[in-house]
Design a protein around this motif. Sequence first.
Motif, PDB file in Angstrom:
ATOM      1  N   ARG A 235       0.832  -1.206   0.000  1.00 22.71           N
ATOM      2  CA  ARG A 235       0.000   0.000   0.000  1.00 22.71           C
ATOM      3  C   ARG A 235       0.865   1.253   0.000  1.00 22.71           C
ATOM      4  O   ARG A 235       0.588   2.200  -0.744  1.00 22.71           O
ATOM      5  CB  ARG A 235      -0.927  -0.002   1.216  1.00 22.71           C
ATOM      6  N   ALA A 236       1.911   1.271   0.822  1.00 21.76           N
ATOM      7  CA  ALA A 236       2.796   2.438   0.861  1.00 21.76           C
ATOM      8  C   ALA A 236       3.483   2.652  -0.484  1.00 21.76           C
ATOM      9  O   ALA A 236       3.634   3.789  -0.945  1.00 21.76           O
ATOM     10  CB  ALA A 236       3.835   2.268   1.975  1.00 21.76           C
ATOM     11  N   VAL A 237       3.871   1.567  -1.137  1.00 22.86           N
ATOM     12  CA  VAL A 237       4.544   1.675  -2.437  1.00 22.86           C
ATOM     13  C   VAL A 237       3.566   2.147  -3.506  1.00 22.86           C
ATOM     14  O   VAL A 237       3.931   2.964  -4.371  1.00 22.86           O
ATOM     15  CB  VAL A 237       5.188   0.332  -2.815  1.00 22.86           C
ATOM     16  N   ASP A 238       2.319   1.669  -3.479  1.00 24.07           N
ATOM     17  CA  ASP A 238       1.319   2.143  -4.444  1.00 24.07           C
ATOM     18  C   ASP A 238       1.150   3.662  -4.335  1.00 24.07           C
ATOM     19  O   ASP A 238       1.120   4.376  -5.353  1.00 24.07           O
ATOM     20  CB  ASP A 238      -0.022   1.458  -4.213  1.00 24.07           C
ATOM     21  N   GLU A 239       1.033   4.168  -3.123  1.00 23.11           N
ATOM     22  CA  GLU A 239       0.889   5.615  -2.929  1.00 23.11           C
ATOM     23  C   GLU A 239       2.153   6.341  -3.378  1.00 23.11           C
ATOM     24  O   GLU A 239       2.091   7.434  -3.954  1.00 23.11           O
ATOM     25  CB  GLU A 239       0.585   5.916  -1.470  1.00 23.11           C
ATOM     26  N   ALA A 240       3.311   5.727  -3.109  1.00 22.73           N
ATOM     27  CA  ALA A 240       4.568   6.341  -3.508  1.00 22.73           C
ATOM     28  C   ALA A 240       4.700   6.409  -5.025  1.00 22.73           C
ATOM     29  O   ALA A 240       5.231   7.386  -5.571  1.00 22.73           O
ATOM     30  CB  ALA A 240       5.744   5.558  -2.898  1.00 22.73           C
ATOM     31  N   ILE A 241       4.229   5.379  -5.730  1.00 22.56           N
ATOM     32  CA  ILE A 241       4.278   5.391  -7.196  1.00 22.56           C
ATOM     33  C   ILE A 241       3.429   6.526  -7.750  1.00 22.56           C
ATOM     34  O   ILE A 241       3.839   7.221  -8.692  1.00 22.56           O
ATOM     35  CB  ILE A 241       3.818   4.033  -7.760  1.00 22.56           C
ATOM     36  N   ALA A 242       2.243   6.737  -7.180  1.00 28.38           N
ATOM     37  CA  ALA A 242       1.408   7.855  -7.625  1.00 28.38           C
ATOM     38  C   ALA A 242       2.136   9.181  -7.426  1.00 28.38           C
ATOM     39  O   ALA A 242       2.068  10.080  -8.278  1.00 28.38           O
ATOM     40  CB  ALA A 242       0.079   7.849  -6.865  1.00 28.38           C
ATOM     41  N   ALA A 243       2.844   9.311  -6.306  1.00 27.88           N
ATOM     42  CA  ALA A 243       3.617  10.534  -6.051  1.00 27.88           C
ATOM     43  C   ALA A 243       4.757  10.679  -7.050  1.00 27.88           C
ATOM     44  O   ALA A 243       5.041  11.787  -7.538  1.00 27.88           O
ATOM     45  CB  ALA A 243       4.148  10.524  -4.620  1.00 27.88           C
ATOM     46  N   LEU A 244       5.433   9.581  -7.373  1.00 27.12           N
ATOM     47  CA  LEU A 244       6.500   9.626  -8.373  1.00 27.12           C
ATOM     48  C   LEU A 244       5.968  10.024  -9.743  1.00 27.12           C
ATOM     49  O   LEU A 244       6.630  10.744 -10.499  1.00 27.12           O
ATOM     50  CB  LEU A 244       7.194   8.266  -8.467  1.00 27.12           C
ATOM     51  N   CYS A 245       4.780   9.551 -10.080  1.00 31.00           N
ATOM     52  CA  CYS A 245       4.168   9.941 -11.349  1.00 31.00           C
ATOM     53  C   CYS A 245       3.947  11.450 -11.398  1.00 31.00           C
ATOM     54  O   CYS A 245       4.167  12.088 -12.432  1.00 31.00           O
ATOM     55  CB  CYS A 245       2.850   9.202 -11.551  1.00 31.00           C
ATOM     56  N   ALA A 246       3.510  12.025 -10.279  1.00 30.39           N
ATOM     57  CA  ALA A 246       3.318  13.477 -10.218  1.00 30.39           C
ATOM     58  C   ALA A 246       4.644  14.208 -10.383  1.00 30.39           C
ATOM     59  O   ALA A 246       4.720  15.227 -11.084  1.00 30.39           O
ATOM     60  CB  ALA A 246       2.662  13.857  -8.894  1.00 30.39           C
ATOM     61  N   GLU A 247       5.694  13.686  -9.756  1.00 30.95           N
ATOM     62  CA  GLU A 247       7.015  14.300  -9.934  1.00 30.95           C
ATOM     63  C   GLU A 247       7.445  14.236 -11.392  1.00 30.95           C
ATOM     64  O   GLU A 247       7.992  15.209 -11.943  1.00 30.95           O
ATOM     65  CB  GLU A 247       8.051  13.596  -9.054  1.00 30.95           C
ATOM     66  N   ALA A 248       7.199  13.099 -12.027  1.00 29.81           N
ATOM     67  CA  ALA A 248       7.565  12.952 -13.436  1.00 29.81           C
ATOM     68  C   ALA A 248       6.818  13.952 -14.305  1.00 29.81           C
ATOM     69  O   ALA A 248       7.401  14.541 -15.232  1.00 29.81           O
ATOM     70  CB  ALA A 248       7.282  11.525 -13.903  1.00 29.81           C
ATOM     71  N   VAL A 249       5.540  14.170 -14.030  1.00 26.36           N
ATOM     72  CA  VAL A 249       4.753  15.134 -14.806  1.00 26.36           C
ATOM     73  C   VAL A 249       5.366  16.523 -14.706  1.00 26.36           C
ATOM     74  O   VAL A 249       5.458  17.254 -15.701  1.00 26.36           O
ATOM     75  CB  VAL A 249       3.286  15.141 -14.331  1.00 26.36           C
ATOM     76  N   GLY A 250       5.798  16.906 -13.505  1.00 26.24           N
ATOM     77  CA  GLY A 250       6.455  18.202 -13.357  1.00 26.24           C
ATOM     78  C   GLY A 250       7.705  18.308 -14.204  1.00 26.24           C
ATOM     79  O   GLY A 250       7.958  19.332 -14.849  1.00 26.24           O
ATOM     80  N   GLY A 251       8.502  17.232 -14.234  1.00 21.25           N
ATOM     81  CA  GLY A 251       9.711  17.238 -15.060  1.00 21.25           C
ATOM     82  C   GLY A 251       9.403  17.241 -16.540  1.00 21.25           C
ATOM     83  O   GLY A 251      10.068  17.941 -17.328  1.00 21.25           O
ATOM     84  N   LEU A 252       8.387  16.494 -16.963  1.00 16.00           N
ATOM     85  CA  LEU A 252       8.008  16.474 -18.377  1.00 16.00           C
ATOM     86  C   LEU A 252       7.516  17.843 -18.832  1.00 16.00           C
ATOM     87  O   LEU A 252       7.809  18.282 -19.954  1.00 16.00           O
ATOM     88  CB  LEU A 252       6.918  15.435 -18.621  1.00 16.00           C
ATOM     89  N   GLU A 253       6.777  18.523 -17.961  1.00 18.71           N
ATOM     90  CA  GLU A 253       6.299  19.857 -18.309  1.00 18.71           C
ATOM     91  C   GLU A 253       7.467  20.821 -18.523  1.00 18.71           C
ATOM     92  O   GLU A 253       7.459  21.625 -19.462  1.00 18.71           O
ATOM     93  CB  GLU A 253       5.391  20.390 -17.205  1.00 18.71           C
ATOM     94  N   GLU A 254       8.479  20.718 -17.677  1.00 21.99           N
ATOM     95  CA  GLU A 254       9.651  21.577 -17.839  1.00 21.99           C
ATOM     96  C   GLU A 254      10.421  21.234 -19.101  1.00 21.99           C
ATOM     97  O   GLU A 254      10.917  22.129 -19.805  1.00 21.99           O
ATOM     98  CB  GLU A 254      10.560  21.451 -16.613  1.00 21.99           C
ATOM     99  N   MET A 255      10.550  19.950 -19.411  1.00 15.64           N
ATOM    100  CA  MET A 255      11.234  19.561 -20.640  1.00 15.64           C
ATOM    101  C   MET A 255      10.516  20.122 -21.864  1.00 15.64           C
ATOM    102  O   MET A 255      11.153  20.607 -22.804  1.00 15.64           O
ATOM    103  CB  MET A 255      11.330  18.035 -20.733  1.00 15.64           C
TER     104      MET A 255
END
Length: 382
Positions: A235-255
């Motif tokens: 469960r903790a990892v599932d929530e962490a993956i969702a958070a990582l996806c959000a971080e990735a979106v921020g990086g993709l937007e900057e790229m």
Amino acid sequence: MDFDLNDEQRLLKESVERLLADRYDFETRNTWLGGEPGWSPDMWARYAELGLLALPFSSDHGGMDGGPVETMIVMEAFGKGLVVEPYFSTVILSGGVLRHGASEDQKADLVPQIAEGSLKLALAQTERQSRYDLFDVATSARADGGGWVIDGAKGVVLHGDSADRLIVTARTAGDRRDTDGIGVFLVDASAPGVSRRGYMTQDGHRAADVMFENVRVGPEAVIGDPEGGLPLVERAVDEAIAALCAEAVGGLEEMHQLTVEYLKMRKQFGVPIGNFQVLQHAAADMFIDLEQARSMTMFATMMAHGDNAQARRRAVSAAKVQVGRSARSVGQNAIQLHGGVGMTMEFKVGHYFKRATTIDATFGNAEYHLARVADAGSLIAA
């Protein structure tokens, strides 16, 4: 569904983005990477002042009662800023284990320390042979009197070299790949028998390999059921993956933004290269991939905190697939459209691509999660 932020969420977004814009420029970040501990203790203190370290925890234990959307807002901003502090490992990943599995006494002791910035945590669950399987645990914990003795090794423990305490998965019963018989233990990083080797990962973050040799912990070190800890970690990892996806979106937007700006500025044959239609099409494809990743991240954010493990896992895996594919497409286009400068360490677009690539590989890449989505579909059909 209403995807608009409320007033408090907009204020959080503006506050985090303003802090990073004022104090987290690319050159300063690179300076922190070259020093000790590889990130900025001053920024860590500022996160604490802003309430970010307390954000997802309950106010009953000194937290801010933040939900999944608040976590998404912070992680997306951190993705834009290429933040390297141990926020993900302490607040999101280890914090998720504490929120869902720790006793009231454990939360009362640990959460206030996390919120004030005096306690950093790391989740030690990966082993040499385990790859992405959270249940593949060879590290052992044997009962000894009223406590436990832990032996084994963990690899690529995110920010494990700077953590004050480690949350460790260890086998208390059964064989190495059994899903039962896994316990979760809180271990002092400076305890006798604990040794760490820290290093920088390819994206500028920190990790460590950790050895445990006859490490003794008391009964208060156990988080949850000593033989049923796998669902907690999942469960903790599932929530962490969702958070990582959000971080990735921020990086993709900057790229994407950096690439569009470069197309407007760089000239060839006397005109900006953005005038060429084929390059415009590539930039448009980048935007489409970005928005697809953003949509799936919102879906995963809404589902990751649910109690239905099967639905949660299916949504998180679907988002990980899309984010991983978008990261590859946006990153490759960004590097290609920048030309040679995109490959240099002095230009930040390459650093965003490195971080996006690392996120894709963390807790399972796109291909791994595609197989999980397919398996989940087969189970539903059956």
